[in-house]
Design a protein around this motif. Sequence first.
Motif, PDB file in Angstrom:
ATOM      1  N   GLY A  41      13.403 -12.809   7.167  1.00  0.00           N
ATOM      2  CA  GLY A  41      12.024 -12.398   6.929  1.00  0.00           C
ATOM      3  C   GLY A  41      11.353 -13.079   5.760  1.00  0.00           C
ATOM      4  N   SER A  42      12.101 -13.766   4.927  1.00  0.00           N
ATOM      5  CA  SER A  42      11.503 -14.461   3.782  1.00  0.00           C
ATOM      6  C   SER A  42      10.940 -15.808   4.227  1.00  0.00           C
ATOM      7  N   ILE A  43      10.137 -16.398   3.364  1.00  0.00           N
ATOM      8  CA  ILE A  43       9.552 -17.705   3.649  1.00  0.00           C
ATOM      9  C   ILE A  43       9.959 -18.678   2.553  1.00  0.00           C
ATOM     10  N   GLY A  44       9.835 -19.961   2.834  1.00  0.00           N
ATOM     11  CA  GLY A  44      10.187 -20.968   1.839  1.00  0.00           C
ATOM     12  C   GLY A  44       9.393 -22.234   2.039  1.00  0.00           C
ATOM     13  N   SER A  45       9.404 -23.057   1.005  1.00  0.00           N
ATOM     14  CA  SER A  45       8.751 -24.363   1.093  1.00  0.00           C
ATOM     15  C   SER A  45       9.664 -25.403   0.463  1.00  0.00           C
ATOM     16  N   PHE A  46       9.614 -26.607   1.006  1.00  0.00           N
ATOM     17  CA  PHE A  46      10.422 -27.721   0.531  1.00  0.00           C
ATOM     18  C   PHE A  46       9.498 -28.905   0.311  1.00  0.00           C
ATOM     19  N   GLU A  47       9.782 -29.673  -0.703  1.00  0.00           N
ATOM     20  CA  GLU A  47       9.040 -30.893  -0.962  1.00  0.00           C
ATOM     21  C   GLU A  47      10.038 -31.965  -1.361  1.00  0.00           C
ATOM     22  N   GLU A  62      13.993 -22.082  -6.309  1.00  0.00           N
ATOM     23  CA  GLU A  62      13.444 -20.908  -6.991  1.00  0.00           C
ATOM     24  C   GLU A  62      13.360 -19.802  -5.971  1.00  0.00           C
ATOM     25  N   ILE A  63      13.900 -18.651  -6.321  1.00  0.00           N
ATOM     26  CA  ILE A  63      13.871 -17.483  -5.444  1.00  0.00           C
ATOM     27  C   ILE A  63      13.067 -16.408  -6.157  1.00  0.00           C
ATOM     28  N   ASN A  64      12.030 -15.914  -5.482  1.00  0.00           N
ATOM     29  CA  ASN A  64      11.153 -14.890  -6.040  1.00  0.00           C
ATOM     30  C   ASN A  64      11.215 -13.640  -5.175  1.00  0.00           C
ATOM     31  N   GLY A  65      11.187 -12.493  -5.825  1.00  0.00           N
ATOM     32  CA  GLY A  65      11.170 -11.223  -5.110  1.00  0.00           C
ATOM     33  C   GLY A  65      10.567 -10.148  -5.990  1.00  0.00           C
ATOM     34  N   SER A  66      10.475  -8.954  -5.461  1.00  0.00           N
ATOM     35  CA  SER A  66       9.869  -7.859  -6.224  1.00  0.00           C
ATOM     36  C   SER A  66      10.693  -7.510  -7.460  1.00  0.00           C
ATOM     37  N   GLY A  67      11.990  -7.832  -7.455  1.00  0.00           N
ATOM     38  CA  GLY A  67      12.842  -7.527  -8.593  1.00  0.00           C
ATOM     39  C   GLY A  67      12.932  -8.613  -9.638  1.00  0.00           C
TER      40      GLY A  67
END
Length: 118
Positions: A41-47, A62-67
Amino acid sequence: MVDLAFYLNGPIPELNAMTHTFAPGRDVDDAALLMVHFANGSIGSFEASRYGVGCRNRNTFEINGSGGMLRFNLEDMNRLQFYDATETPNLQGERSLLITGPDHPYSENFWKPSHHRL
């Protein structure tokens, strides 16, 4: 980068991609962008670009979440950047964690003690 994303976050059933060559006829001046939807269910981007001046061996995630947030950069491989959003607001802030020795709680999953320390 994609293999690392599989390891950290699981399968990618859906993606969109774009590539571009900045100087026609010169296949070294190119870039690729990728947006993905992970099975969890998460999304990601690569460059990726060979045209990124000043980047020696940058491979970051980099992993971002509510925590909070966790960031790693191969060019500074002894450190993790960490932000704990569950702390009280007056204590929240990005931390640079030096993860090199066997006494650190994350060392079991990170570099071994003989790894070069900065």
